[in-house]
Each structure stands twice: as C-alpha cells, then as structure tokens.
Design a protein around this motif. Structure first.
Motif, PDB file in Angstrom:
ATOM      1  N   LEU A  86       0.831  -1.209   0.000  1.00  0.00           N
ATOM      2  CA  LEU A  86       0.000   0.000   0.000  1.00  0.00           C
ATOM      3  C   LEU A  86       0.865   1.259   0.000  1.00  0.00           C
ATOM      4  O   LEU A  86       0.565   2.228  -0.704  1.00  0.00           O
ATOM      5  CB  LEU A  86      -0.915   0.003   1.225  1.00  0.00           C
ATOM      6  N   GLU A  87       1.934   1.233   0.782  1.00  0.00           N
ATOM      7  CA  GLU A  87       2.819   2.401   0.845  1.00  0.00           C
ATOM      8  C   GLU A  87       3.451   2.681  -0.512  1.00  0.00           C
ATOM      9  O   GLU A  87       3.506   3.835  -0.952  1.00  0.00           O
ATOM     10  CB  GLU A  87       3.910   2.176   1.887  1.00  0.00           C
ATOM     11  N   ILE A 141       2.276   1.855  -3.451  1.00  0.00           N
ATOM     12  CA  ILE A 141       1.233   2.301  -4.385  1.00  0.00           C
ATOM     13  C   ILE A 141       0.900   3.774  -4.152  1.00  0.00           C
ATOM     14  O   ILE A 141       0.887   4.576  -5.092  1.00  0.00           O
ATOM     15  CB  ILE A 141      -0.031   1.426  -4.232  1.00  0.00           C
ATOM     16  N   ARG A 142       0.651   4.140  -2.917  1.00  0.00           N
ATOM     17  CA  ARG A 142       0.202   5.504  -2.631  1.00  0.00           C
ATOM     18  C   ARG A 142       1.310   6.544  -2.754  1.00  0.00           C
ATOM     19  O   ARG A 142       1.037   7.732  -2.940  1.00  0.00           O
ATOM     20  CB  ARG A 142      -0.394   5.574  -1.226  1.00  0.00           C
ATOM     21  N   LYS A 143       2.585   6.111  -2.708  1.00  0.00           N
ATOM     22  CA  LYS A 143       3.695   7.047  -2.851  1.00  0.00           C
ATOM     23  C   LYS A 143       4.322   7.002  -4.234  1.00  0.00           C
ATOM     24  O   LYS A 143       5.331   7.673  -4.479  1.00  0.00           O
ATOM     25  CB  LYS A 143       4.769   6.764  -1.791  1.00  0.00           C
ATOM     26  N   ARG A 184      -0.696   5.397  -8.385  1.00  0.00           N
ATOM     27  CA  ARG A 184      -1.070   6.074  -7.141  1.00  0.00           C
ATOM     28  C   ARG A 184      -2.581   6.085  -6.916  1.00  0.00           C
ATOM     29  O   ARG A 184      -3.061   6.068  -5.786  1.00  0.00           O
ATOM     30  CB  ARG A 184      -0.518   7.506  -7.173  1.00  0.00           C
ATOM     31  N   GLY A 185      -3.352   6.093  -8.005  1.00  0.00           N
ATOM     32  CA  GLY A 185      -4.802   6.166  -7.883  1.00  0.00           C
ATOM     33  C   GLY A 185      -5.516   4.833  -7.946  1.00  0.00           C
ATOM     34  O   GLY A 185      -6.750   4.800  -7.948  1.00  0.00           O
ATOM     35  N   GLY A 237      -4.113   3.636   2.997  1.00  0.00           N
ATOM     36  CA  GLY A 237      -4.641   3.889   1.657  1.00  0.00           C
ATOM     37  C   GLY A 237      -5.561   2.829   1.103  1.00  0.00           C
ATOM     38  O   GLY A 237      -5.932   2.874  -0.071  1.00  0.00           O
ATOM     39  N   ASN A 256      -8.936   1.116   0.116  1.00  0.00           N
ATOM     40  CA  ASN A 256     -10.238   1.702  -0.222  1.00  0.00           C
ATOM     41  C   ASN A 256     -11.408   0.922   0.345  1.00  0.00           C
ATOM     42  O   ASN A 256     -12.484   1.476   0.589  1.00  0.00           O
ATOM     43  CB  ASN A 256     -10.390   1.791  -1.741  1.00  0.00           C
TER      44      ASN A 256
END
Length: 389
Positions: A79-80, A82-84, A91-92, A114, A116
């Motif tokens: 997750l880290e 992906i979101r960074k 990222r989305g 992050g 969903n």
C-alpha cells in the motif's frame, strides 16, 4: 481487392479490465478469481513483491485485491509503494484488502495506509463485483472532476484571493516577455518571494486573517510594478514577479527595497503583532543561462529555497540573508559599452556583422581565455580576412 482488404480489422470484442489478486494462499486467489472471472480478466500473484512488479508493468490492472500477511512484501508495504508512487495511474489504483482474522486496529492501519475497501475471504461473488463497480465508478468520477478542475484552472487568469496572475497564466505571459528578450537581445529578470511567516500567522490568528494579510502584501507589491511587469501567485504564500527589460542589478535594487518594506511593516490584529518575514530569490538573463521562462523561474525558486533554508538554520532574518545572484561589478566604461550593446537588436546587424565581430573579437578572445573556454580564433580571424578580400 475488396473494400475490407488492407484495412485494420475491427476488434471482435472489447477487452476486459484486469483485476490483480495478491495472496499467498492459492485457495483464496482461486476462489476470488472464479467469482469475478466472467466480468474481469484476472491476474494472480503469490506475494507483495511479485504483486508490485505486476502493478508497475501492467497498465491494464484497474483494481488490486491484496492480503495483509504475505511473504517478501506485506500488504502495508505494498500500500505504501502504491500511494507514494510517482506514477498517477498507480497512485490512484483502488485497493481492496482481503481480510482474514485481523483485528480492528490492523484494519484501521490499512485504511490509513490507503486501502479503499475490505472483503472477507468468504464474501460472495455478487458482493465482490458490486464493490469493484463502486470503486471504479468513484475513480472515474474523481478523474473527471480533476480534469474539469484542471481545465478551469488553465482558463483562469487571476488568483481570486490576491488578484495576481495564476501560475499557468504567469508562464504564458512570461513566455512572451522571454521570447521578446531573446529575439531583441534584451534583459529579463524573475524575482520569487515567499512570506515565510504565513504559517505562523495562520496558527496565531486563523487562516482568514492570514489570507487577508497575504492579499494586502500582494496588492502592495503589485502597486509598485510597471504595466509591462507581471506578478503571479505560484504557491500558498509564494509569488513570482517577471520584470521585462530589467537587468539583474535593477531587479536586485527593487528586491532590497521590497524586502526592507516588508520587514519593517507594523501589522497588528487585536492583541497580536504580526511579523512579516520574507525570503527572496532572483534570476536574470544577463547573469543566468536559461532557455525558457520556466527555467528562469525555476532558478529563482531554487534560490528562494536556499535563502529560506539559511534562515531556518540561523533563526535570524536580515537583509544579508536574502539570496540573490550578485553579478560581477564592471569598470564604468566597460559597463556602459556592454549595456549599449545589450540594448541593440542582434538580428539587425546585417552587413555590419563583419565590422562588429572584428572590433569585439579581442575582448571575446580575452574573456574566453580567462574562463578556459576554447574558441576557434584562427578560423574566425581567417574568415574575417577572407571577407575583406
């Protein structure tokens, strides 16, 4: 030849969107894949590291299912990443966590990282498909909103709070000034300044009052500019001023006056004294090599950051800490000659080019020798001789 020969064949069907399922349990991967395979293409990976490589290399992936406890790279690490990610597509990406026996604290941590949505390993196919559809609709709506906001931002010309130009419009106007300066051998300077105490003032009296003060500062500076100058707000408390036909020394003098005026300003709100401190960076065509207005603005912004960093370290704000390019001081007679030449239109030399080059060549050769720059002097001198013949 028939009408259809030679033409690209129409696709027989629209390709399915791809869902990536990452779990170290083959049974879980197979179960989820079986439930959604009729609606989506499915790719499976057995650990977070393999899942990350799939995400980075496969642009058809639109949703990710991920377990938390996995070898090599767990769900939190994935997750880290992906979101960074610097890639907006990655990222989305919507991420649905496959929940097993994790406690509420673990789920909250995943949500904060992050995630969903969550499903259990016993969620039925209809529910899973509904979750995927909802997330994809949310992503599409968000993308459309961002595209609309971007279009509106590009059409806007003035910042609603301060009245200064928007960043996009400032670059557009600045590009015109830059092209004119380059075409006619003219001067152009960019000054970037930031109200360093904006955050401090916001904490002390609130954002509304801080914004009012920022608007007053912007109007104060804009009131001292000429019609041919342009000023824009390029960040929350940061502005850039583009001075047309202005040398670095002239812009430096303006910056010093502006800096002193801001530092000495007496501003109070109720029982609070609001101190204004500013950092300034300057770049100019007569001392900096830049091929576009964006490059010149970037240089000014970098010097602004350097000035702000020095202040943060020393906690002392003084005029000497304003970060400027300080051009070398020339003897008065040379300075007058150079300024006279700089004001000329280089493209209008015409037949005078030969004589101009002959006269200034000794100075160019001496300057290049001083700076250890190789110059084909012999070839230039020979060309000048051949021209005289």
């Amino acid at each position: 030849m028939s009408a259809t020969q030679g033409a690209a064949a129409a696709p027989s069907q629209i390709p399915k969107q791809r869902v990536l399922v990452i779990d170290d349990s083959r049974i879980v991967r197979t179960t989820i894949s079986r439930l959604i395979r009729k609606s989506f293409d499915v790719r499976e990976e057995a650990n977070g590291e393999a899942g990350w490589k799939a995400i980075a290399s496969d642009p058809s992936v639109v949703v990710v299912f991920s377990d938390i406890q996995m070898p090599e790279l767990d769900g939190f690490g994935l997750l880290e990443r992906i979101r960074k990610s610097e890639d907006a597509r990655i990222r989305g990406l919507p991420v649905i966590v496959i929940s097993g026996d994790e406690d509420d604290a673990t789920k909250k941590k995943a949500k904060a990282a992050g995630a969903n949505d969550f499903i259990t390993k016993t969620t039925d196919g209809t529910e899973i498909l509904s979750r995927i559809d909802n997330l994809l609709n949310l992503v599409e709506t968000k993308q459309q909103l961002e595209a609309t906001q971007d279009t509106v931002a590009k059409k806007a010309t003035h910042d609603p709070l301060t009245g200064a130009f928007t960043p996009h419009f400032l670059i557009t106007e600045g590009g015109k000034h830059f092209a004119h300066a380059r075409r006619h051998g003219g001067m152009l300077s960019v000054l970037a300044f930031r109200v360093d105490t904006y955050g401090e003032i916001t904490e002390k009296v609130g954002k509304s009052v801080a914004d009012q003060l920022l608007a007053r500062i912007a109007k104060l500076v804009m009131g001292t500019l000429r019609a041919e100058d342009s000023m824009g707000r390029i960040a929350d408390a940061t502005f850039a001023v583009i001075f047309s036909g202005t040398s670095s020394q002239q812009a430096l003098a303006f910056a010093r006056r502006m800096h002193d005026q801001l530092e000495k300003a007496q501003v109070s709100y109720r029982d609070h004294v609001l101190k204004i401190r500013a950092s300034i960076g300057l770049a100019a065509l007569d001392v900096d090599a830049a091929t576009s207005i964006e490059e010149l603005m970037k240089l000014a912004a970098q010097r602004l950051q350097e000035a702000a960093s020095r202040k943060a370290q020393q906690q002392i704000v003084s005029q000497d800490e304003v970060n400027f390019v300080r051009p070398a001081t020339l003897p008065s007679d040379i300075d007058r000659a150079v300024q006279a030449i700089a004001q000329l239109n280089a493209e209008q030399l015409g037949e005078a080019a030969h004589e101009v080059l002959r006269r200034i060549l000794p100075f160019v050769v001496a300057a290049c020798r001083r700076l250890n720059i190789e110059l084909p002097t012999a070839e230039i001198e020979q060309a000048l001789k051949d021209r005289r013949k």
